[in-house]
Structure formats: structure tokens, C-alpha cells
Design a protein around this motif. Sequence first.
Motif, PDB file in Angstrom:
ATOM      1  N   GLY A  17       0.810  -1.214   0.000  1.00 19.86           N
ATOM      2  CA  GLY A  17       0.000   0.000   0.000  1.00 19.86           C
ATOM      3  C   GLY A  17       0.842   1.263   0.000  1.00 19.86           C
ATOM      4  N   PRO A  18       0.220   2.447   0.029  1.00 16.92           N
ATOM      5  CA  PRO A  18       0.947   3.730  -0.029  1.00 16.92           C
ATOM      6  C   PRO A  18       1.900   3.879   1.155  1.00 16.92           C
ATOM      7  CG  PRO A  18      -1.417   4.043  -0.354  1.00 16.92           C
ATOM      8  CD  PRO A  18      -1.238   2.634   0.090  1.00 16.92           C
ATOM      9  N   PHE A  19       3.096   4.378   0.864  1.00 20.47           N
ATOM     10  CA  PHE A  19       4.121   4.563   1.886  1.00 20.47           C
ATOM     11  C   PHE A  19       4.313   6.053   2.169  1.00 20.47           C
ATOM     12  CE2 PHE A  19       8.555   5.920   2.267  1.00 20.47           C
ATOM     13  CZ  PHE A  19       8.857   5.408   3.511  1.00 20.47           C
ATOM     14  N   SER A  20       4.515   6.388   3.454  1.00 18.05           N
ATOM     15  CA  SER A  20       4.846   7.753   3.845  1.00 18.05           C
ATOM     16  C   SER A  20       6.125   7.725   4.666  1.00 18.05           C
ATOM     17  CB  SER A  20       3.717   8.367   4.675  1.00 18.05           C
ATOM     18  OG  SER A  20       4.152   9.591   5.245  1.00 18.05           O
ATOM     19  N   TYR A  21       7.032   8.659   4.361  1.00 13.89           N
ATOM     20  CA  TYR A  21       8.290   8.732   5.108  1.00 13.89           C
ATOM     21  C   TYR A  21       8.043   9.014   6.590  1.00 13.89           C
ATOM     22  CZ  TYR A  21       7.823  13.810   5.314  1.00 13.89           C
ATOM     23  OH  TYR A  21       7.386  15.070   5.571  1.00 13.89           O
ATOM     24  N   LYS A  22       6.850   9.461   6.943  1.00 16.31           N
ATOM     25  CA  LYS A  22       6.566   9.830   8.336  1.00 16.31           C
ATOM     26  C   LYS A  22       6.636   8.629   9.280  1.00 16.31           C
ATOM     27  CE  LYS A  22       3.819  13.861   7.050  1.00 16.31           C
ATOM     28  NZ  LYS A  22       2.506  14.535   7.088  1.00 16.31           N
ATOM     29  N   LEU A  23       6.482   7.405   8.735  1.00 14.86           N
ATOM     30  CA  LEU A  23       6.579   6.236   9.600  1.00 14.86           C
ATOM     31  C   LEU A  23       8.016   6.004  10.076  1.00 14.86           C
ATOM     32  CD1 LEU A  23       7.839   3.367   8.227  1.00 14.86           C
ATOM     33  CD2 LEU A  23       5.820   3.625   6.828  1.00 14.86           C
ATOM     34  N   PHE A  24       9.002   6.708   9.459  1.00 12.17           N
ATOM     35  CA  PHE A  24      10.387   6.595   9.907  1.00 12.17           C
ATOM     36  C   PHE A  24      10.634   7.361  11.206  1.00 12.17           C
ATOM     37  CE2 PHE A  24      12.102   5.955   5.322  1.00 12.17           C
ATOM     38  CZ  PHE A  24      11.738   4.617   5.374  1.00 12.17           C
ATOM     39  N   GLY A  25       9.648   8.147  11.632  1.00 12.11           N
ATOM     40  CA  GLY A  25       9.786   8.860  12.893  1.00 12.11           C
ATOM     41  C   GLY A  25      10.243  10.296  12.726  1.00 12.11           C
ATOM     42  N   PRO A  26      10.407  11.025  13.826  1.00 13.53           N
ATOM     43  CA  PRO A  26      10.748  12.454  13.761  1.00 13.53           C
ATOM     44  C   PRO A  26      12.212  12.720  13.439  1.00 13.53           C
ATOM     45  CG  PRO A  26      10.551  11.764  16.046  1.00 13.53           C
ATOM     46  CD  PRO A  26      10.133  10.581  15.209  1.00 13.53           C
ATOM     47  N   ARG A  27      13.084  11.706  13.559  1.00 14.66           N
ATOM     48  CA  ARG A  27      14.512  11.861  13.235  1.00 14.66           C
ATOM     49  C   ARG A  27      14.996  10.567  12.592  1.00 14.66           C
ATOM     50  NH1 ARG A  27      17.993  11.685  16.914  1.00 14.66           N
ATOM     51  NH2 ARG A  27      19.484  13.204  16.164  1.00 14.66           N
ATOM     52  N   PHE A  28      15.596  10.664  11.435  1.00 19.80           N
ATOM     53  CA  PHE A  28      16.102   9.450  10.795  1.00 19.80           C
ATOM     54  C   PHE A  28      17.108   9.817   9.708  1.00 19.80           C
ATOM     55  CE2 PHE A  28      12.511  10.606   8.074  1.00 19.80           C
ATOM     56  CZ  PHE A  28      13.051  10.453   6.797  1.00 19.80           C
ATOM     57  N   THR A  29      17.875   8.814   9.299  1.00 20.86           N
ATOM     58  CA  THR A  29      18.733   8.915   8.118  1.00 20.86           C
ATOM     59  C   THR A  29      18.532   7.669   7.288  1.00 20.86           C
ATOM     60  OG1 THR A  29      20.406  10.158   9.343  1.00 20.86           O
ATOM     61  CG2 THR A  29      21.087   9.171   7.254  1.00 20.86           C
ATOM     62  N   LEU A  30      18.220   7.844   6.014  1.00 15.55           N
ATOM     63  CA  LEU A  30      18.014   6.719   5.094  1.00 15.55           C
ATOM     64  C   LEU A  30      19.112   6.748   4.040  1.00 15.55           C
ATOM     65  CD1 LEU A  30      16.126   4.381   4.050  1.00 15.55           C
ATOM     66  CD2 LEU A  30      15.118   6.118   2.538  1.00 15.55           C
ATOM     67  N   CYS A  31      19.833   5.644   3.916  1.00 12.28           N
ATOM     68  CA  CYS A  31      20.913   5.535   2.921  1.00 12.28           C
ATOM     69  C   CYS A  31      20.538   4.542   1.833  1.00 12.28           C
ATOM     70  CB  CYS A  31      22.214   5.095   3.589  1.00 12.28           C
ATOM     71  SG  CYS A  31      22.871   6.284   4.765  1.00 12.28           S
ATOM     72  N   THR A  32      20.625   4.982   0.598  1.00 15.87           N
ATOM     73  CA  THR A  32      20.448   4.115  -0.558  1.00 15.87           C
ATOM     74  C   THR A  32      21.838   3.844  -1.115  1.00 15.87           C
ATOM     75  OG1 THR A  32      18.322   5.171  -1.029  1.00 15.87           O
ATOM     76  CG2 THR A  32      19.303   3.853  -2.783  1.00 15.87           C
ATOM     77  N   VAL A  33      22.280   2.586  -1.049  1.00 15.34           N
ATOM     78  CA  VAL A  33      23.665   2.238  -1.365  1.00 15.34           C
ATOM     79  C   VAL A  33      23.710   1.235  -2.510  1.00 15.34           C
ATOM     80  CG1 VAL A  33      25.824   1.289  -0.459  1.00 15.34           C
ATOM     81  CG2 VAL A  33      24.320   2.628   1.038  1.00 15.34           C
ATOM     82  N   ASN A  34      24.584   1.504  -3.463  1.00 15.93           N
ATOM     83  CA  ASN A  34      24.853   0.579  -4.575  1.00 15.93           C
ATOM     84  C   ASN A  34      26.093  -0.235  -4.194  1.00 15.93           C
ATOM     85  OD1 ASN A  34      25.613  -0.682  -6.982  1.00 15.93           O
ATOM     86  ND2 ASN A  34      24.878   1.026  -8.255  1.00 15.93           N
ATOM     87  N   ASP A  35      25.903  -1.558  -3.944  1.00 12.82           N
ATOM     88  CA  ASP A  35      27.039  -2.373  -3.510  1.00 12.82           C
ATOM     89  C   ASP A  35      27.798  -3.009  -4.668  1.00 12.82           C
ATOM     90  OD1 ASP A  35      25.484  -4.472  -4.407  1.00 12.82           O
ATOM     91  OD2 ASP A  35      25.288  -5.450  -2.455  1.00 12.82           O
TER      92      ASP A  35
END
Length: 639
Positions: A17-35
Amino acid sequence: MGDETLLYELEPRIGSGPFSYKLFGPRFTLCTVNDGKELRLFLETASSLETLRAFFGVEKASLRDVMGIFGRELWVGDARVKREEDFFLSEVFVLDIAGLVNSLEFRGGICTGMSRDPELKKLFFRRASSLQNRASRYRSGELSIKAQEVRRRIPNVLLGKLLALAESKKGLMELERLLEASSSVPLRFVNKRVKDEEALGKALDPPNLGGFWGIIFGERNEIIWDEENFGEVIKLPDPSLHRISFVRGSPLPSLIPMRMGKGSFRIGKLEDGREFRLSVEDLYRHAYLIGQTGSGKTTFLKLLVHRIHEIGEASVIVIDPHGDMTVELKREIPHAKFFHPTRAPFSMNPLELPRAESRDHAITLATDILLKVFKEVLNLTDYAVNVKYMLQVILRTLYQEKEEPTMADLYHAILGLYEGTYVLDVKDIRWKQSVEALQRMREQTFISALSRLEAYANDPLLQKLTGKTSINIEEIMKPGSLSLFSLPKAELGENVTRLTASTIVMKLWFEALARARLQKKRTPVFLMIDEFQFVADLPIIETILSEARKYGLHLIVAHQHTKQIPDDLLQSILTNCGVKVAFVVGGEDLSKLGRMDASFAESLSKALTGLRVGKAVVKMTARAGEQQPPPAVVEIDGD
């Protein structure tokens, strides 16, 4: 990382279903990494694991996991806006981060972070007031417009972080160039070489203004996101467009019954990292395993053998129609008893009578079971009625003529009846009709049927395998005993494997009954059968499932798909087995296995579609006084 935050590795959940970044909480860091092979997502957050599992497959991760992608060190570029004015007046927007990282030809990544720092709004409010005061003092329309713009942004400002990660300085320069080209405002980067996990942790921490003095005197060129548009900046990789692993279906609850202390053992872990344990007592109500080839089923069977045997209070007997698993177990547990048709020869006479109150009673017990086994092995469906009656008479006669008749004796008796050289004085019109029907068989039909038994009379290996029983069944049922029966169907053929496996099951069942009749201690015996379909047609299987617990015989059965066994037997298994374990399956199995727990049928089917090798849905039956636990997805421990 901060004390309140954890690092997770995420995999997008298809169909969530639809995703919202708000579920990550009030403080977060998201890294998208190409290995170098695919994209990987790492999230530092204080958000609830259960919340994340609704949209992702989640595994606890460490800074070492991130460092490991890049080697001993990596280069980090921390983005800033070039002009202080952009901090207050301009919205930072970066286009298609997932696509940018996916296109890299080196190991690298981009991290986006944010913080709802309450001091940030105060900082903007003071800036707006300062601009408005200056506008009034200098009667400047331009400053007044800027003040209004800063004040307009106050409700939606988020303190941001934008990091470039690369395996080399050259790669970092290239990635920073790509980021600046994709940014809505000019950027500059503060670069540094990161050589340890502590430094990486500081770099990845969600952004903050640096306390009171940082707020008063700090830089005014950090990244500011606009809350209304941040969802587009932090858009997740799409498995249909980007190289990224994903999971399917809805997550299952992770409420599990506690199993601790003597007799309990770990079998794996949940998605949140908690260990999942079983106890020997759970297995007393039998266990059922299903999964496609290569799904991890054999690894789990071996794990159960090791754990039950280590506890030492039960006997474990393994029937392996492939042969490979028992060979591996013998190598891992050298003191185990190993039985193989050629490497460790043994014999198991299918016609040997069980222990009973009397020989007549034993003959009655054995004949009823053997008739149904032979019907399957001989495959004489057109003549089933006559064959059944004829075999019944022949078996009873053989038991009267010999103490322990063999399969070769049975073959010669049937051949003699057909040729007229073996005459039984049976004064029964039905017997006469059966013999006449046998002799009227077309020669080709008879030869085809009899050829299934001929090998027992003429093949030296099968003569030995089905001759006088060389195994003390009572001995291998003693506590602490581990017996491995390697019955490779590639060497024996399916019929011989089926007959031998069926014989072992029958003898164990008869011995379990004999223990009860003779009032001997009913110590637990775990009979583990891989390729369960080879014995699924045995009529005593249903009886064992429903009654064997009180006799101390407990089944652990495994096979590949539900079409291998009758549907009524599957229903009996799902009803009677206290532990049910489903690995990767497909097709009709998805809906059939939903019966494991009707309350979670839809979620079960979805969870089963998303399993990877080594993961399984485990359903346990509650003990007395426990609430029925829901099914759980468990990553099974390896060898």
C-alpha cells in the motif's frame, strides 16, 4: 548512532500500500547504497520495528555492514547550501536519488536525513522578525518580502542531511557532481575520509542544530527540506525499475510463545532479531514440513536431528529416500547408527511379524497392513479384489509353513499358483475363483505385475535387504539412540524405497504398541521421514497421527508440495501436527496452507509468497493455558 536510534536494513514490501516517510519517525537517516550488484537500504531511526515491518522486510544491521560494502574505508561528502540566504529562503529538492544511485558504476550511495528539531522553527521565526525590523527601519520592500517568505516556510521546515558515500575520492567527486546537477539550489560539500565505524556513525546520525551555541552562532548553510515536498525527495527504489531485493505480502505478527529451559532449543530468529525456540514437548504432537527443493527444508531437518539428539532423552530415527542428508548427518555425528543398502548393509523383512499377544494376532495385524502396502507396490488395480483375497490366503499359508517367510517366498508362491505347481488346499469357493482369475490373466499382464516382485527373488541386493531382519528395533528406540536410514531411490528404485521405508514405519509402530502391551516405559521416539509421500499411503499413518503420541512415537515429516499426498491426509496433518513449518511454496499450496491458521489465512498466503530460501512460516499449537500464537516468519539457523 544516538542511544535511542537503531540501524536496520530494509527491503521494500510489494503490495503493502501507499508509503509515507513519516513512519520513519521524527529523526532518521536513510541511505540508498549501490554495492556493485544491487541497491541496499539502511535506515537509522528510533521508529517502531512493527511499524516498519508493515512496509518492509526488516533486518537489524550494523555500521560494520555498511563499512563492509566499501572495504576498509570510504569517502563521505556532507552537503551544504552555498549561500546562507538559501538556508532560509530556498527549498532544497534533489531529483531521483534512487535512479541516480542505481546508475553508479562504482560502489557508492546517497543518504538523506531529517529532524523535526523544535529549535529550527524558533530560528526561522527570529530570522523573519529580524528581516521585518530591518525592512521597517530601511523601508525596504525587498526585505519585507523576504521576511514574509521566511515566515511562510516556518510550519513546514525540516532540518535536513544529504550525504554522498563512495569507495574512493574520485568516486566521491563524481557523485557530488551528479548530486549538484540534480539539486534545486547550489551545493558545496565538506569531504572527509572515514576509516572506522565510530566516524561513520557520527556521519550518519540524524541532523541537529548542535545545541544552544550552535543555534546562536552556528552555520546557516545546512540543508533544509520542505515537509510538503520531502516525500518526493525520499522516494524509495522501485523493484520494477531498480536493482533491489524485495519481499512480498503482508507481515505476520511476531507474538511467540516462550520456550526456555531444559528441552528447549533455538531454531532461528524473527525479523526483529529475537530468537525463535521450540521444545521437545512441542514436537510430541508431531511436526510437518513442506517446501520446494532448495528452500531450506533439509537444513531444518538436520537442525532438528542435532538439537533433539543433543538433549538426549529421546530416540531419533531418520528415513532419507534421497540418501544425501543421512550421509551428511553421519559425518557430523560419527557415533550415529548408519544403515545403507551397500555401504552399511542391513536387512528388514517386510513379512516379519510384530510382537503380539499371540502368533495368530500378529498374523492378523501384519496381513492387514501388508495387503495395503502390496496393493500400492504391485499396482494391480484391475484385479484388486482378487489379488487382495489371494494375497491374504497366501500370506496366512506362508506364516503357517515358515517362521519368517520372505518376499522371495511370496514371489515363488504366486508364480507357482499361476503355473499350477503350487497347490493350496483351501476349501473355499472364493479361493477357487481367485486362483482361476489369476490363471486367466493374460501372460503379459501377469508378467508385468509379477515383475515387481521378481527382483526380490532374483536380485542379490534386494534378497539381502528384505531377508531376515538384522536390526534390533527395540534397541534403536532407546533414549539417546540416533539411527540413519539412507534409502537412495536412485539406487533402489521407487518401489523398493517405498517398501523399505514402509517396513521401517510399520515395525516402529508395532514396537510402540508392543511396549504399551508389555507395560514397558514409553520413552519418546522421533521418526523423521523426508520425501513423506513414499509412505503417505500407509493406512497406519492416520492412526499414528491421531494416536501415536500416547505410545511415545512422534512423526516429523517433510515433502515438497501438497499434491504429493491426498487432501484428506493433508487436512489430518494440519489438524494433528503441533508444529507446522512452510518454506517456499507456490501454486495451490498457498491457499491450502492457509488452513494452518484460519484467522490469518489471507496474511499467511501473502507471507508464503514472499519467503526466501532459509526462511519459513512456523505455526505452533498452544499448550494448555497458552493463547493460540499466530504464525511467524522465522529465518532458520544454518548448519
